[in-house]
Design a protein around this motif. Structure first.
Motif, PDB file in Angstrom:
ATOM      1  N   LYS A  49      18.250   0.871   3.015  1.00 31.56           N
ATOM      2  CA  LYS A  49      16.820   1.076   3.249  1.00 31.56           C
ATOM      3  C   LYS A  49      16.449   1.009   4.730  1.00 31.56           C
ATOM      4  CE  LYS A  49      15.074  -0.587  -1.181  1.00 31.56           C
ATOM      5  NZ  LYS A  49      14.160  -1.542  -1.833  1.00 31.56           N
ATOM      6  N   ARG A  50      17.261   0.364   5.534  1.00 32.53           N
ATOM      7  CA  ARG A  50      16.923   0.165   6.940  1.00 32.53           C
ATOM      8  C   ARG A  50      16.688   1.502   7.645  1.00 32.53           C
ATOM      9  NH1 ARG A  50      20.301  -3.453  11.279  1.00 32.53           N
ATOM     10  NH2 ARG A  50      18.673  -3.391  12.865  1.00 32.53           N
ATOM     11  N   GLY A  51      15.512   1.617   8.259  1.00 29.69           N
ATOM     12  CA  GLY A  51      15.155   2.825   8.998  1.00 29.69           C
ATOM     13  C   GLY A  51      14.634   3.966   8.139  1.00 29.69           C
ATOM     14  N   VAL A  52      14.579   3.787   6.816  1.00 28.98           N
ATOM     15  CA  VAL A  52      14.119   4.836   5.901  1.00 28.98           C
ATOM     16  C   VAL A  52      12.644   4.591   5.575  1.00 28.98           C
ATOM     17  CG1 VAL A  52      14.428   5.905   3.627  1.00 28.98           C
ATOM     18  CG2 VAL A  52      16.427   5.044   4.895  1.00 28.98           C
ATOM     19  N   PRO A  53      11.780   5.587   5.776  1.00 27.19           N
ATOM     20  CA  PRO A  53      10.360   5.401   5.433  1.00 27.19           C
ATOM     21  C   PRO A  53      10.115   5.556   3.932  1.00 27.19           C
ATOM     22  CG  PRO A  53      10.693   7.554   6.427  1.00 27.19           C
ATOM     23  CD  PRO A  53      12.030   6.864   6.438  1.00 27.19           C
ATOM     24  N   PHE A  54       9.501   4.540   3.344  1.00 29.26           N
ATOM     25  CA  PHE A  54       9.105   4.553   1.937  1.00 29.26           C
ATOM     26  C   PHE A  54       7.583   4.533   1.892  1.00 29.26           C
ATOM     27  CE2 PHE A  54      13.283   2.724   2.095  1.00 29.26           C
ATOM     28  CZ  PHE A  54      13.937   3.314   1.028  1.00 29.26           C
ATOM     29  N   VAL A  55       7.005   5.090   0.845  1.00 29.58           N
ATOM     30  CA  VAL A  55       5.555   5.085   0.734  1.00 29.58           C
ATOM     31  C   VAL A  55       5.137   4.523  -0.621  1.00 29.58           C
ATOM     32  CG1 VAL A  55       5.248   6.969   2.383  1.00 29.58           C
ATOM     33  CG2 VAL A  55       5.382   7.484  -0.050  1.00 29.58           C
ATOM     34  N   ARG A  56       3.856   4.138  -0.676  1.00 29.12           N
ATOM     35  CA  ARG A  56       3.314   3.530  -1.885  1.00 29.12           C
ATOM     36  C   ARG A  56       1.859   3.947  -2.033  1.00 29.12           C
ATOM     37  NH1 ARG A  56       2.937  -2.397  -0.697  1.00 29.12           N
ATOM     38  NH2 ARG A  56       1.013  -1.823   0.342  1.00 29.12           N
ATOM     39  N   LEU A  57       1.448   4.154  -3.277  1.00 29.72           N
ATOM     40  CA  LEU A  57       0.040   4.292  -3.624  1.00 29.72           C
ATOM     41  C   LEU A  57      -0.335   3.051  -4.420  1.00 29.72           C
ATOM     42  CD1 LEU A  57      -0.566   7.955  -4.824  1.00 29.72           C
ATOM     43  CD2 LEU A  57      -1.594   6.791  -2.877  1.00 29.72           C
ATOM     44  N   ARG A  58      -1.365   2.342  -3.974  1.00 36.62           N
ATOM     45  CA  ARG A  58      -1.819   1.117  -4.639  1.00 36.62           C
ATOM     46  C   ARG A  58      -3.264   1.299  -5.075  1.00 36.62           C
ATOM     47  NH1 ARG A  58      -0.698  -4.280  -1.670  1.00 36.62           N
ATOM     48  NH2 ARG A  58       1.178  -4.090  -2.958  1.00 36.62           N
ATOM     49  N   THR A  59      -3.562   0.828  -6.280  1.00 34.01           N
ATOM     50  CA  THR A  59      -4.935   0.800  -6.762  1.00 34.01           C
ATOM     51  C   THR A  59      -5.293  -0.638  -7.113  1.00 34.01           C
ATOM     52  OG1 THR A  59      -4.796   3.049  -7.617  1.00 34.01           O
ATOM     53  CG2 THR A  59      -6.560   1.664  -8.491  1.00 34.01           C
ATOM     54  N   VAL A  60      -6.400  -1.094  -6.540  1.00 32.50           N
ATOM     55  CA  VAL A  60      -6.944  -2.422  -6.816  1.00 32.50           C
ATOM     56  C   VAL A  60      -8.441  -2.247  -7.045  1.00 32.50           C
ATOM     57  CG1 VAL A  60      -7.339  -4.753  -5.934  1.00 32.50           C
ATOM     58  CG2 VAL A  60      -5.226  -3.539  -5.330  1.00 32.50           C
ATOM     59  N   GLU A  61      -8.877  -2.571  -8.246  1.00 30.55           N
ATOM     60  CA  GLU A  61     -10.293  -2.492  -8.592  1.00 30.55           C
ATOM     61  C   GLU A  61     -10.916  -1.159  -8.188  1.00 30.55           C
ATOM     62  OE1 GLU A  61     -11.816  -6.130  -6.818  1.00 30.55           O
ATOM     63  OE2 GLU A  61     -11.194  -7.276  -8.577  1.00 30.55           O
ATOM     64  N   GLY A  62     -10.224  -0.065  -8.494  1.00 28.98           N
ATOM     65  CA  GLY A  62     -10.745   1.271  -8.229  1.00 28.98           C
ATOM     66  C   GLY A  62     -10.585   1.758  -6.804  1.00 28.98           C
ATOM     67  N   ARG A  63     -10.041   0.944  -5.916  1.00 33.20           N
ATOM     68  CA  ARG A  63      -9.826   1.334  -4.513  1.00 33.20           C
ATOM     69  C   ARG A  63      -8.355   1.682  -4.327  1.00 33.20           C
ATOM     70  NH1 ARG A  63      -9.049  -1.983   0.625  1.00 33.20           N
ATOM     71  NH2 ARG A  63      -9.828  -0.624   2.253  1.00 33.20           N
ATOM     72  N   HIS A  64      -8.082   2.831  -3.713  1.00 33.54           N
ATOM     73  CA  HIS A  64      -6.713   3.329  -3.546  1.00 33.54           C
ATOM     74  C   HIS A  64      -6.299   3.242  -2.079  1.00 33.54           C
ATOM     75  CE1 HIS A  64      -7.622   4.938  -7.463  1.00 33.54           C
ATOM     76  NE2 HIS A  64      -8.563   5.717  -6.947  1.00 33.54           N
ATOM     77  N   THR A  65      -5.064   2.799  -1.858  1.00 34.22           N
ATOM     78  CA  THR A  65      -4.514   2.794  -0.494  1.00 34.22           C
ATOM     79  C   THR A  65      -3.149   3.467  -0.494  1.00 34.22           C
ATOM     80  OG1 THR A  65      -3.598   0.576  -0.800  1.00 34.22           O
ATOM     81  CG2 THR A  65      -5.727   0.727   0.313  1.00 34.22           C
ATOM     82  N   PHE A  66      -2.880   4.121   0.611  1.00 31.87           N
ATOM     83  CA  PHE A  66      -1.585   4.739   0.888  1.00 31.87           C
ATOM     84  C   PHE A  66      -0.930   3.892   1.969  1.00 31.87           C
ATOM     85  CE2 PHE A  66       0.798   7.372   3.890  1.00 31.87           C
ATOM     86  CZ  PHE A  66       1.743   7.944   3.062  1.00 31.87           C
ATOM     87  N   THR A  67       0.317   3.507   1.743  1.00 29.39           N
ATOM     88  CA  THR A  67       1.045   2.682   2.706  1.00 29.39           C
ATOM     89  C   THR A  67       2.411   3.286   2.965  1.00 29.39           C
ATOM     90  OG1 THR A  67      -0.035   0.711   1.811  1.00 29.39           O
ATOM     91  CG2 THR A  67       1.905   0.349   3.179  1.00 29.39           C
ATOM     92  N   LEU A  68       2.800   3.312   4.238  1.00 30.40           N
ATOM     93  CA  LEU A  68       4.161   3.669   4.627  1.00 30.40           C
ATOM     94  C   LEU A  68       4.802   2.411   5.188  1.00 30.40           C
ATOM     95  CD1 LEU A  68       5.682   6.635   6.336  1.00 30.40           C
ATOM     96  CD2 LEU A  68       5.924   4.433   7.462  1.00 30.40           C
ATOM     97  N   LYS A  69       6.009   2.101   4.711  1.00 30.45           N
ATOM     98  CA  LYS A  69       6.789   0.985   5.241  1.00 30.45           C
ATOM     99  C   LYS A  69       8.169   1.497   5.593  1.00 30.45           C
ATOM    100  CE  LYS A  69       4.664  -2.905   2.837  1.00 30.45           C
ATOM    101  NZ  LYS A  69       4.956  -4.206   2.229  1.00 30.45           N
TER     102      LYS A  69
END
Length: 176
Positions: A49-69
């Protein structure tokens, strides 16, 4: 910015909550987080995983966030970028068009507090168990290993039974 964390499996949730209360930690009410994780197409769980970009879609109480780690030193020390998105379905389609594939769905109930200047999360990971995370957001120049050592010392100071894990929630859910 970079997020550096330590994570522990906690066999006795009530002992953890009592220890936090005795340290004056006020926890938020639990919120359910529904995360869809994505990896670059062609990446498999056995790959590094080191150096590889992963992404996530999160929903909390109807609010959505996009995250890259992007893991740096290890999977719990990541360069991170995050933003709110209005339409989860459209963002999912965009992620797919960028060459990512869904990997695992992670659901948890999270309570947040602060301990010794670090964000603290008590997570009840559905189907897996209770976990404690401590994290700091640091500059790009911060020494990752030193920050993780400091955070581990804070957890040790709680005096509870717990076991450190270097696995991500994605990997823990996949193992089931």
């Amino acid at each position: 910015m970079r997020e550096i964390e330590v994570k522990y499996a906690v066999p006795d949730r009530e002992a953890l909550l009592l220890a936090l209360k005795s340290r004056g930690v006020a926890l938020s009410e639990p919120v359910r987080q529904d995360d869809q994780a994505y990896a670059p197409a062609g990446w498999t769980p056995g790959d590094g995983k080191r150096g590889v970009p992963f992404v996530r879609l999160r929903t909390v109480e109807g609010r959505h966030t996009f995250t890259l780690k992007r893991p740096d030193l290890n999977e719990q020390s990541c360069t991170e970028r995050e933003t709110v998105v209005e339409d989860r379905d459209q963002m999912h389609e965009a992620i797919m068009l960028m060459g990512y594939a869904p990997t695992v769905r992670v659901a948890k109930h999270r309570r947040i507090g602060v301990l010794d200047g670090a964000e603290l999360c008590v997570d009840d990971l559905e189907g897996v168990g209770t976990f404690l995370e401590l994290e700091r957001i640091v500059s790009e120049e911060a020494d990752e290993a030193s920050v993780q050592t400091e955070l581990a010392a804070v957890v040790a100071g709680l005096g509870i039974a717990c076991e450190r894990t270097t696995e991500t929630y994605d990997a823990l859910v996949r193992r089931g």
